[in-house]
Design a protein around this motif. Structure first.
Motif, PDB file in Angstrom:
ATOM      1  N   ILE A 361      -0.629   7.620   5.749  1.00  0.00           N
ATOM      2  CA  ILE A 361      -0.091   6.561   4.891  1.00  0.00           C
ATOM      3  C   ILE A 361      -0.819   5.248   5.135  1.00  0.00           C
ATOM      4  CG2 ILE A 361       1.969   5.138   4.501  1.00  0.00           C
ATOM      5  CD1 ILE A 361       3.624   7.675   4.718  1.00  0.00           C
ATOM      6  N   LEU A 362      -1.138   4.940   6.399  1.00  0.00           N
ATOM      7  CA  LEU A 362      -1.893   3.715   6.677  1.00  0.00           C
ATOM      8  C   LEU A 362      -3.278   3.768   6.039  1.00  0.00           C
ATOM      9  CD1 LEU A 362      -0.985   3.015  10.425  1.00  0.00           C
ATOM     10  CD2 LEU A 362      -0.229   1.753   8.406  1.00  0.00           C
ATOM     11  N   ILE A 363      -3.914   4.933   6.095  1.00  0.00           N
ATOM     12  CA  ILE A 363      -5.233   5.081   5.455  1.00  0.00           C
ATOM     13  C   ILE A 363      -5.116   4.872   3.953  1.00  0.00           C
ATOM     14  CG2 ILE A 363      -7.069   6.733   4.926  1.00  0.00           C
ATOM     15  CD1 ILE A 363      -6.590   7.939   7.717  1.00  0.00           C
ATOM     16  N   ILE A 364      -4.070   5.454   3.345  1.00  0.00           N
ATOM     17  CA  ILE A 364      -3.852   5.293   1.899  1.00  0.00           C
ATOM     18  C   ILE A 364      -3.636   3.820   1.550  1.00  0.00           C
ATOM     19  CG2 ILE A 364      -2.249   5.803   0.016  1.00  0.00           C
ATOM     20  CD1 ILE A 364      -1.825   8.573   1.343  1.00  0.00           C
ATOM     21  N   ILE A 365      -2.836   3.121   2.347  1.00  0.00           N
ATOM     22  CA  ILE A 365      -2.560   1.702   2.077  1.00  0.00           C
ATOM     23  C   ILE A 365      -3.829   0.869   2.201  1.00  0.00           C
ATOM     24  CG2 ILE A 365      -1.362  -0.329   2.981  1.00  0.00           C
ATOM     25  CD1 ILE A 365       0.988   1.495   3.650  1.00  0.00           C
ATOM     26  N   ILE A 366      -4.634   1.134   3.219  1.00  0.00           N
ATOM     27  CA  ILE A 366      -5.887   0.386   3.404  1.00  0.00           C
ATOM     28  C   ILE A 366      -6.822   0.615   2.212  1.00  0.00           C
ATOM     29  CG2 ILE A 366      -7.980   0.244   4.813  1.00  0.00           C
ATOM     30  CD1 ILE A 366      -6.196   0.857   7.251  1.00  0.00           C
ATOM     31  N   LEU A 367      -6.938   1.867   1.777  1.00  0.00           N
ATOM     32  CA  LEU A 367      -7.796   2.167   0.618  1.00  0.00           C
ATOM     33  C   LEU A 367      -7.263   1.484  -0.637  1.00  0.00           C
ATOM     34  CD1 LEU A 367      -8.536   5.971   1.189  1.00  0.00           C
ATOM     35  CD2 LEU A 367     -10.098   4.039   1.526  1.00  0.00           C
ATOM     36  N   THR A 368      -5.939   1.449  -0.772  1.00  0.00           N
ATOM     37  CA  THR A 368      -5.349   0.806  -1.957  1.00  0.00           C
ATOM     38  C   THR A 368      -5.660  -0.683  -1.978  1.00  0.00           C
ATOM     39  OG1 THR A 368      -3.553   2.426  -1.921  1.00  0.00           O
ATOM     40  CG2 THR A 368      -3.208   0.426  -3.220  1.00  0.00           C
ATOM     41  N   PHE A 369      -5.466  -1.348  -0.855  1.00  0.00           N
ATOM     42  CA  PHE A 369      -5.782  -2.782  -0.789  1.00  0.00           C
ATOM     43  C   PHE A 369      -7.282  -3.027  -0.999  1.00  0.00           C
ATOM     44  CE2 PHE A 369      -1.672  -3.523   1.521  1.00  0.00           C
ATOM     45  CZ  PHE A 369      -1.188  -4.485   0.656  1.00  0.00           C
ATOM     46  N   ALA A 370      -8.101  -2.132  -0.498  1.00  0.00           N
ATOM     47  CA  ALA A 370      -9.552  -2.290  -0.674  1.00  0.00           C
ATOM     48  C   ALA A 370      -9.924  -2.220  -2.155  1.00  0.00           C
ATOM     49  CB  ALA A 370     -10.296  -1.222   0.115  1.00  0.00           C
ATOM     50  N   LEU A 371      -9.321  -1.293  -2.889  1.00  0.00           N
ATOM     51  CA  LEU A 371      -9.602  -1.186  -4.327  1.00  0.00           C
ATOM     52  C   LEU A 371      -9.099  -2.408  -5.082  1.00  0.00           C
ATOM     53  CD1 LEU A 371      -8.768   2.592  -4.970  1.00  0.00           C
ATOM     54  CD2 LEU A 371     -11.017   1.500  -5.106  1.00  0.00           C
ATOM     55  N   ILE A 372      -7.904  -2.886  -4.709  1.00  0.00           N
ATOM     56  CA  ILE A 372      -7.364  -4.081  -5.379  1.00  0.00           C
ATOM     57  C   ILE A 372      -8.252  -5.286  -5.117  1.00  0.00           C
ATOM     58  CG2 ILE A 372      -5.417  -5.676  -5.446  1.00  0.00           C
ATOM     59  CD1 ILE A 372      -3.601  -3.273  -4.802  1.00  0.00           C
ATOM     60  N   GLU A 373      -8.698  -5.430  -3.870  1.00  0.00           N
ATOM     61  CA  GLU A 373      -9.571  -6.546  -3.526  1.00  0.00           C
ATOM     62  C   GLU A 373     -10.912  -6.423  -4.231  1.00  0.00           C
ATOM     63  OE1 GLU A 373     -11.033  -9.992  -1.821  1.00  0.00           O
ATOM     64  OE2 GLU A 373      -8.977  -9.227  -1.939  1.00  0.00           O
ATOM     65  N   ALA A 374     -11.464  -5.215  -4.273  1.00  0.00           N
ATOM     66  CA  ALA A 374     -12.764  -5.015  -4.924  1.00  0.00           C
ATOM     67  C   ALA A 374     -12.679  -5.289  -6.422  1.00  0.00           C
ATOM     68  CB  ALA A 374     -13.259  -3.597  -4.675  1.00  0.00           C
TER      69      ALA A 374
END
Length: 471
Positions: A361-374
């Motif tokens: 879940i932490l990996i999923i959240i980090i990837l989600t924030f990375a996509l939003i930021e990108a």
């Protein structure tokens, strides 16, 4: 007197006859004389020795064709025979000991011995005795270190602890290893068994309040998510982004339905394990669909595709539920026994299963924030023929996801902690976060969809016109 004739044949015969008679002797066998009274000196002065005596074949001596005497072996014949006789058989040991031997361990502790003496000789047979006593030839200044001749096992070193009285050396293990019980090798120490965590309990009246709060909080979010799902079904909005959000809402809805199951059901171990597995699955799927929503948003905002995102509706559904199911299957393969608890059926936090719960879940959240930021960091070149309606919805989704995802993660974490710690204030916080999360899902998912906004605006105008006509 008439003289005998001495000549002629008759006289010769007579002479021969007289000679034969004169030379005829009897044949007599020889016999032994008594053993001599004289003998060789005794081989020992006491304690049993031997000496030798002799006898001869002269009693009588053999005569004529007589035979020599037969020896004691009754086989051979001889004119003399020697025989050993016991002598000085008296005991000669009068508690007389020889000198002590050298110490068996030079420059160390050992044993020395001495033997019983029979006269001037070492006793034999029943009189042979030995005495032993400990000895110590240790000299700390003159003797070498006992470590010089000691071989330690791998990962072990010799420690010299000699004193003035005795040599002392032993092997110790290094690098975190420990000596095994028979002192032959250094081994890794077994992991320490942690002290079992005491099961937290609430007073009966507080437990009732906590149960009411937690189930009411889950009921509140169930109502709000159900309204959101019902609204989109009523308006028949099934766009790609909506299908992703709908699956996220279904996963959240199913997780909280499980949390309001009566306690009598979850007290059955098998049922509790099943609830724990499904809660893990639904929350993991919830976060996975938020990642897919961010990916869908990124593909539109970054102008990778013109519309409908990178995956089809079916692909999004399969990826979202498939990845969540894969995570759960891996956790079940290694930690199935740790699903379900002694006093709750949420995800357990005191076992290695916690890594399978949080890390994905932490990996999923980090990837989600990375996509939003990108998606918001760079001005991308627009594509010709871009679907502007979907682009607007994606940009709104970019912001709403930044609100919904932390709320879902917060209420998930607080819910687990409240059950794990049996803490009444945490139950209250969980209830508040559930209400805020449910309202946020309803408002933000409804507002970030262009079709829903248009239909709601149409309904609002229709209601306004109807109201005006009535007036």
């Amino acid at each position: 007197m008439t003289s005998l004739p001495v000549g002629g044949p008759l006289g010769l015969a007579l002479l021969l006859t007289l000679f034969a008679v004169a030379t005829t002797v009897d044949n007599i066998d020889g016999a032994w004389s008594p053993w001599s009274s004289m003998s060789t000196p005794c081989s020992k002065s006491c304690g049993g020795g031997v000496n030798l005596k002799v006898r001869s074949c002269t009693n009588p001596s053999p005569q004529g064709s007589g035979k020599l005497c037969l020896k004691m072996d009754l086989i051979n014949r001889a004119d003399k025979e020697w025989r050993s006789f016991d002598c000085n058989t008296q005991s000669c040991w009068g508690l007389v000991w020889g000198n002590w031997s050298n110490c068996s361990a030079p420059c160390g502790k050992g044993v020395r011995t001495r033997l019983s003496m029979c006269g001037t000789e070492v006793c034999t047979g029943s009189m042979a005795n030995k005495q032993s006593e400990p000895c110590n030839d240790w000299n700390i200044t003159a003797c070498p270190s006992p470590c010089d001749n000691m071989t330690c096992p791998q990962f072990g070193v010799c420690k010299d602890k000699s004193t003035a009285k005795e040599p002392i050396a032993f092997c110790i293990c290094t690098m975190g290893y420990e000596m095994n019980p028979d002192k032959t090798s250094c081994i890794r120490p077994p992991p320490t068994t942690p002290t079992p965590r005491p099961i937290p309990t609430l007073p009966p009246e507080q437990k009732v309040v906590a149960t009411v709060i937690s189930k009411s909080a889950s009921t509140l979010i169930i109502i709000m998510v159900s309204i959101t799902l019902g609204l989109f079904v009523f308006l028949r909005v099934y766009t790609t982004d909506r299908v992703i959000q709908m699956n996220m809402e279904i996963a959240l809805l199913l997780a909280h339905i499980l949390l309001i199951i009566p306690g009598s059901v979850t007290k059955v171990p098998t049922a509790c394990t099943a609830v724990s597995i499904l809660v893990h699955l639904f929350f993991t799927a919830c976060f996975m669909f938020m990642l897919l929503e961010a990916l869908h948003m990124y593909s539109l905002v970054a102008f990778i595709v013109k519309k409908d995102g990178m995956f089809t509706k079916l692909q999004n559904i399969l990826v979202g539920w498939g990845v969540a199911a894969l995570v759960i299957l891996v956790c079940m393969a290694f930690q199935l026994d740790n699903y379900g608890g002694d006093y709750h059926c949420w995800l357990r936090m005191d076992t290695p299963l916690v890594y399978g719960q949080f890390m994905p879940i932490l990996i999923i959240i980090i990837l989600t924030f990375a996509l939003i930021e990108a998606a918001g960091a760079v001005n991308y070149k627009p594509l010709t023929g871009m679907d502007r309606t979907q682009l607007v919805s994606a940009k709104i989704s970019q912001r709403t996801n930044l609100i919904i995802m932390p709320l879902v993660f917060s209420h998930w974490m607080v819910g687990m902690l409240s059950e794990y710690e049996q803490n009444l204030p945490l139950y209250g916080t969980f209830s508040i976060l559930n209400g805020v999360t449910g309202v946020a899902v309803f408002i933000l998912h409804s507002s970030n969809n262009q079709q829903v906004r248009e239909k709601l605006q149409g309904c609002y105008r229709s209601m306004c016109k109807g109201s005006a006509v009535t007036r």
